[in-house]
Design an enzyme around this catalytic site. Structure first.
Site, PDB file in Angstrom:
ATOM      1  N   ASN A  28       0.872  -1.174   0.000  1.00  0.00           N
ATOM      2  CA  ASN A  28       0.000   0.000   0.000  1.00  0.00           C
ATOM      3  C   ASN A  28       0.907   1.221   0.000  1.00  0.00           C
ATOM      4  OD1 ASN A  28      -1.749   2.077   0.533  1.00  0.00           O
ATOM      5  ND2 ASN A  28      -2.324   1.382   2.597  1.00  0.00           N
TER       6      ASN A  28
ATOM      7  N   LYS B 221       0.198   4.273  -0.197  1.00  0.00           N
ATOM      8  CA  LYS B 221      -0.391   5.465   0.427  1.00  0.00           C
ATOM      9  C   LYS B 221      -0.157   6.681  -0.466  1.00  0.00           C
ATOM     10  CE  LYS B 221      -0.069   3.174   4.846  1.00  0.00           C
ATOM     11  NZ  LYS B 221       0.077   3.251   6.309  1.00  0.00           N
TER      12      LYS B 221
ATOM     13  N   HIS C   8      -9.400   1.293   4.911  1.00  0.00           N
ATOM     14  CA  HIS C   8      -8.130   1.404   5.644  1.00  0.00           C
ATOM     15  C   HIS C   8      -8.344   2.301   6.863  1.00  0.00           C
ATOM     16  CE1 HIS C   8      -4.016   2.449   6.634  1.00  0.00           C
ATOM     17  NE2 HIS C   8      -3.644   1.371   5.956  1.00  0.00           N
TER      18      HIS C   8
ATOM     19  N   GLU D  10      -6.679   4.633   8.027  1.00  0.00           N
ATOM     20  CA  GLU D  10      -6.448   6.061   7.765  1.00  0.00           C
ATOM     21  C   GLU D  10      -7.679   6.688   7.131  1.00  0.00           C
ATOM     22  OE1 GLU D  10      -2.791   5.448   5.662  1.00  0.00           O
ATOM     23  OE2 GLU D  10      -1.832   4.885   7.555  1.00  0.00           O
TER      24      GLU D  10
ATOM     25  N   GLU E  57      -5.232  -4.885  10.555  1.00  0.00           N
ATOM     26  CA  GLU E  57      -4.186  -3.890  10.786  1.00  0.00           C
ATOM     27  C   GLU E  57      -4.454  -3.171  12.110  1.00  0.00           C
ATOM     28  OE1 GLU E  57      -2.271  -2.664   6.755  1.00  0.00           O
ATOM     29  OE2 GLU E  57      -3.885  -1.287   7.215  1.00  0.00           O
TER      30      GLU E  57
ATOM     31  N   GLY F 266       2.850   2.151  10.905  1.00  0.00           N
ATOM     32  CA  GLY F 266       3.839   3.218  10.787  1.00  0.00           C
ATOM     33  C   GLY F 266       4.569   3.543  12.077  1.00  0.00           C
TER      34      GLY F 266
ATOM     35  N   SER G 244       3.674  -2.304  10.330  1.00  0.00           N
ATOM     36  CA  SER G 244       5.120  -2.434  10.520  1.00  0.00           C
ATOM     37  C   SER G 244       5.665  -3.804  10.117  1.00  0.00           C
ATOM     38  CB  SER G 244       5.508  -2.083  11.965  1.00  0.00           C
ATOM     39  OG  SER G 244       5.165  -0.736  12.242  1.00  0.00           O
TER      40      SER G 244
HETATM   41  P1  13P Z   1       3.283   0.304   7.702  1.00  0.00           P
HETATM   42  O1  13P Z   1       3.758  -0.971   7.046  1.00  0.00           O
HETATM   43  O2  13P Z   1       4.029   1.506   7.217  1.00  0.00           O
HETATM   44  O3  13P Z   1       3.209   0.175   9.187  1.00  0.00           O
HETATM   45  O4  13P Z   1       1.764   0.542   7.191  1.00  0.00           O
HETATM   46  C1  13P Z   1       0.854  -0.489   7.305  1.00  0.00           C
HETATM   47  C2  13P Z   1      -0.353  -0.127   6.531  1.00  0.00           C
HETATM   48  O5  13P Z   1      -1.106   0.746   6.912  1.00  0.00           O
HETATM   49  C3  13P Z   1      -0.609  -0.856   5.285  1.00  0.00           C
HETATM   50  O6  13P Z   1      -1.885  -0.582   4.791  1.00  0.00           O
END
Ligand code: 13P
Length: 252
Positions: free
Chosen positions: A11, A13, A97, A99, A169, A175, A215
């Site tokens: 992803n 982002k 997601h 976010e 997740e 992150g 992560s």
């Molecule tokens: P990270 O791998 O940067 O922690 O992000 C995970 C994520 O949100 C994947 O959709």
């Protein structure tokens, strides 16, 4: 019963211009040309989908998008329709997601509409669920995830349920460099599969893939992938670099 094929999804982002996306994908194509016992997927921003689709032609790396609207078309400024993603070459779409839930008002209800719309356009939805740190500390993780699954994934056919991808997740692991331990992740994945079996039967629940996200890095992917109910990863940061995404896909 068919074995679930591992899926490692990147992803991206809100990262990468078209030129940067093209460079990354060229590198991945070179490294991952021969994979067949696992699936690699990249989910670039909308602006790079067409260019990346072109580069991925005749490759075994799949393409996905990070979000979409549930309507077919209309006056929805700034939104992207399911058919537009299919037309751009997408096979998958990430839905709900954390976010998007946190910053853009995504709810279980919109997740449900989008999931059904994705299937209606031959896109495979990757539906994200996960608890916040406060929810984990209150010991209500399974309650939160249960609600997200029951409401977000209601009303599918058994066939759709079997094709679905779910991504667990934990919000506190995204992150942050803090991964859920393999045991913590496995516990939630098993609970999700049980719940899914109660909704759509055991066959669909055994076929659906459940990814872990938060992560995931080259040095923790193998241990996560050894858990019986972890069928892949949804990766943010470590998917933005050719070497690290290559290593993730090549987990042993
Ligand atoms: P990270 O791998 O940067 O922690 O992000 C995970 C994520 O949100 C994947 O959709």
């Amino acid at each position: 019963m068919a074995k679930r094929k591992p899926l490692i999804a990147g992803n991206w982002k809100m990262y990468k211009t078209v030129a940067e996306a093209s460079d990354l994908v060229k590198g991945l194509k070179k490294n991952l040309g021969g994979i067949s016992d696992r699936e690699a997927l990249v989910c670039p921003p909308f602006t790079s989908l067409a260019a990346v689709a072109q580069l991925l032609k005749d490759s075994n790396i799949s393409l996905g998008a990070q979000n979409m609207h549930w309507e077919e078309k209309g006056a929805f400024t700034g939104e992207i329709a399911p058919a537009m993603l299919a037309d751009a070459g997408c096979k998958y779409v990430i839905i709900g997601h954390s976010e998007r839930r946190q910053y853009f008002g995504e709810t279980d209800e919109t997740v449900n509409k989008k999931t059904k719309a994705a299937f209606a356009h031959s896109l495979t939805p990757i539906v994200c669920v996960g608890e916040t740190l406060a929810e984990r500390e209150k010991n209500i993780t399974l309650e939160i995830i249960g609600r997200q699954i029951k409401n977000g994934l209601a009303g599918l056919t058994d066939k759709q349920a079997a094709e679905l991808v779910i991504a667990y997740e934990p919000v506190w692991a995204i992150g942050t460099g803090k991964t859920a331990s393999p045991a913590q992740a496995q516990e939630v994945h098993a609970a999700i599969r049980n719940l899914f079996a109660s909704m759509y039967g055991n066959e669909a629940a055994q076929a659906a893939r459940i990814l872990y996200g938060g992560s995931v890095k080259p040095d923790n992917v193998s241990e996560l992938m050894r858990q019986p109910d972890i069928d892949g990863g949804l990766v943010g940061g470590a998917s933005l670099d050719v070497d690290s995404f290559t290593k993730l896909v090549q987990f042993s």
